[in-house]
Design an enzyme around this catalytic site. Structure first.
Site, PDB file in Angstrom:
ATOM      1  N   ARG A  70       0.808  -1.215   0.000  1.00  0.00           N
ATOM      2  CA  ARG A  70       0.000   0.000   0.000  1.00  0.00           C
ATOM      3  C   ARG A  70       0.846   1.272   0.000  1.00  0.00           C
ATOM      4  O   ARG A  70       0.514   2.263  -0.645  1.00  0.00           O
ATOM      5  CB  ARG A  70      -0.943   0.006   1.195  1.00  0.00           C
ATOM      6  N   ARG A  96     -10.640   3.161  -2.532  1.00  0.00           N
ATOM      7  CA  ARG A  96      -9.476   2.674  -1.776  1.00  0.00           C
ATOM      8  C   ARG A  96      -9.463   3.320  -0.401  1.00  0.00           C
ATOM      9  O   ARG A  96      -9.664   4.529  -0.285  1.00  0.00           O
ATOM     10  CB  ARG A  96      -8.173   3.074  -2.472  1.00  0.00           C
ATOM     11  N   LEU A  98      -7.336   4.825   2.368  1.00  0.00           N
ATOM     12  CA  LEU A  98      -6.018   5.468   2.288  1.00  0.00           C
ATOM     13  C   LEU A  98      -5.380   5.549   3.674  1.00  0.00           C
ATOM     14  O   LEU A  98      -6.070   5.780   4.675  1.00  0.00           O
ATOM     15  CB  LEU A  98      -6.165   6.869   1.685  1.00  0.00           C
ATOM     16  N   ASN A 112     -14.497  14.191   0.344  1.00  0.00           N
ATOM     17  CA  ASN A 112     -15.127  12.963  -0.157  1.00  0.00           C
ATOM     18  C   ASN A 112     -16.646  13.127  -0.082  1.00  0.00           C
ATOM     19  O   ASN A 112     -17.150  13.870   0.755  1.00  0.00           O
ATOM     20  CB  ASN A 112     -14.693  11.779   0.714  1.00  0.00           C
ATOM     21  N   HIS A 114     -20.104  10.853   0.516  1.00  0.00           N
ATOM     22  CA  HIS A 114     -20.503   9.547   1.048  1.00  0.00           C
ATOM     23  C   HIS A 114     -22.031   9.472   1.063  1.00  0.00           C
ATOM     24  O   HIS A 114     -22.690  10.410   1.529  1.00  0.00           O
ATOM     25  CB  HIS A 114     -19.941   9.387   2.466  1.00  0.00           C
ATOM     26  N   SER A 141     -23.420  13.058   2.289  1.00  0.00           N
ATOM     27  CA  SER A 141     -22.593  14.016   3.033  1.00  0.00           C
ATOM     28  C   SER A 141     -21.306  14.271   2.269  1.00  0.00           C
ATOM     29  O   SER A 141     -20.724  13.343   1.697  1.00  0.00           O
ATOM     30  CB  SER A 141     -22.204  13.431   4.407  1.00  0.00           C
ATOM     31  N   THR A 146     -10.159  12.506   6.723  1.00  0.00           N
ATOM     32  CA  THR A 146      -9.205  12.350   7.826  1.00  0.00           C
ATOM     33  C   THR A 146      -8.850  10.857   7.883  1.00  0.00           C
ATOM     34  O   THR A 146      -9.484  10.046   7.211  1.00  0.00           O
ATOM     35  CB  THR A 146      -9.829  12.837   9.157  1.00  0.00           C
ATOM     36  N   LEU A 149     -11.862   6.165   8.382  1.00  0.00           N
ATOM     37  CA  LEU A 149     -12.757   6.070   7.223  1.00  0.00           C
ATOM     38  C   LEU A 149     -14.097   6.784   7.468  1.00  0.00           C
ATOM     39  O   LEU A 149     -14.782   6.507   8.452  1.00  0.00           O
ATOM     40  CB  LEU A 149     -13.013   4.584   6.905  1.00  0.00           C
ATOM     41  N   ASP A 150     -14.451   7.674   6.549  1.00  0.00           N
ATOM     42  CA  ASP A 150     -15.752   8.367   6.550  1.00  0.00           C
ATOM     43  C   ASP A 150     -16.047   9.069   7.890  1.00  0.00           C
ATOM     44  O   ASP A 150     -17.207   9.156   8.320  1.00  0.00           O
ATOM     45  CB  ASP A 150     -16.902   7.385   6.216  1.00  0.00           C
TER      46      ASP A 150
HETATM   47  C1  GRF Z   1     -21.517   7.761  -5.040  1.00  0.00           C
HETATM   48  O1  GRF Z   1     -22.716   7.228  -4.582  1.00  0.00           O
HETATM   49  C2  GRF Z   1     -20.720   8.341  -3.911  1.00  0.00           C
HETATM   50  O2  GRF Z   1     -21.506   8.860  -2.888  1.00  0.00           O
HETATM   51  C3  GRF Z   1     -19.936   7.152  -3.405  1.00  0.00           C
HETATM   52  O3  GRF Z   1     -19.629   6.407  -4.548  1.00  0.00           O
HETATM   53  C4  GRF Z   1     -20.581   6.678  -5.572  1.00  0.00           C
HETATM   54  C5  GRF Z   1     -19.791   7.141  -6.751  1.00  0.00           C
HETATM   55  O4  GRF Z   1     -20.563   7.259  -7.908  1.00  0.00           O
HETATM   56  N1  GRF Z   1     -18.784   7.579  -2.647  1.00  0.00           N
HETATM   57  P1  GRF Z   1     -19.934   7.913  -9.204  1.00  0.00           P
HETATM   58  O5  GRF Z   1     -18.676   7.111  -9.566  1.00  0.00           O
HETATM   59  O6  GRF Z   1     -19.606   9.345  -8.896  1.00  0.00           O
HETATM   60  O7  GRF Z   1     -20.986   7.784 -10.267  1.00  0.00           O
END
Ligand code: GRF
Length: 231
Positions: A70, A96, A98, A112, A114, A141, A146, A149-150
């Site tokens: 990694r 991934r 990270l 990111n 989510h 969201s 950080t 994760l999430d």
């Molecule tokens: C989305 O639902 C996003 O919230 C999640 O992964 C998906 C990505 O979709 N993290 P795309 O590749 O942007 O179409």
């Protein structure tokens, strides 16, 4: 502002890249004053990468399987990102996990999206878990990345009601178009305002943000703030 002075954005994807497209479109429409410098993927066959190349964007593939561990993979990924000298690194379906050193290098400028109302439902299968828990509200969201994760501070969210007829696919289908509004709006906010991460607390125009901004209530599609939130 000339093209070369615009804030520089790099997007990381692993798949379809629909959020990446939404950001590209918002920049093209002038909703975000930024330059999309590159789309980077850990998968050569990502549909979003094919689209980006066809669109004429710079693309880079950094495949995990080409590196023995990694750390080496992340070193190569970091070199690829830093080559574009980005102000913002946008994870959009980048699949991934990270490591802490990597994440800390970009702390405060990596975000990111989510598909849940964080801190609820970190990780995968968020739509299924919302249904299993019998929740009546769901959403997406955008958060600072950080090391956990999430778990980074949440900048903004979009909310939907969960209906009696919703299943996993329907929830995903209803939420995705809203993600396509939330992510560009949030990136516009980050670029057009001062948004800083200080000791795990988001400061918006120098004031601590005590709760995430909600799209359509606190934040519009151009990343403009409602009067009560504006500095
Ligand atoms: C989305 O639902 C996003 O919230 C999640 O992964 C998906 C990505 O979709 N993290 P795309 O590749 O942007 O179409």
């Amino acid at each position: 502002m000339s093209e070369t002075e615009l804030p520089r954005v790099v997007v990381l994807i692993s798949g379809r890249g629909s959020n990446c497209r939404a950001i590209f479109q918002a920049i093209a429409d002038g909703r975000i004053r930024a330059r999309l410098c590159a789309v980077i993927s850990d998968r050569a066959d990502a549909a979003g990468l094919v689209w980006a190349a066809e669109t004429g964007l710079d693309t880079v593939t950094v495949e995990r399987r080409r590196y023995p561990g990694r750390r080496k993979f992340e070193a190569a990924l970091g070199t690829a990102i830093d080559g574009f000298d980005p102000d913002w690194i946008v994870l959009a379906g980048f699949m991934r996990v990270l490591g802490a050193d990597f994440v800390n290098h970009y702390l405060g400028r990596m975000i990111n999206i989510h598909p849940s109302l964080l801190p609820k439902h970190r990780g995968l299968d968020t739509h299924r878990r919302v249904l299993e828990a019998g929740e009546r509200e769901h959403g997406a969201s955008v958060h600072f990345v950080t090391p956990d994760l999430d778990s980074g501070p949440v900048i903004s969210q979009v909310l939907i009601d969960v209906g009696d007829h919703d299943d996993e696919d329907r929830l995903a289908d209803r939420l995705l178009p809203l993600e396509h509004r939330l992510y560009p709006a949030t990136l516009a906010l980050l670029i057009h305002h001062s948004v800083e991460l200080r000791n795990e607390t988001i400061h918006l125009d120098d004031k601590p943000l005590d709760s995430p901004l909600v799209l359509g209530r606190d934040l519009d599609d151009h990343g403009r703030l409602d009067g009560s939130r504006a500095g």
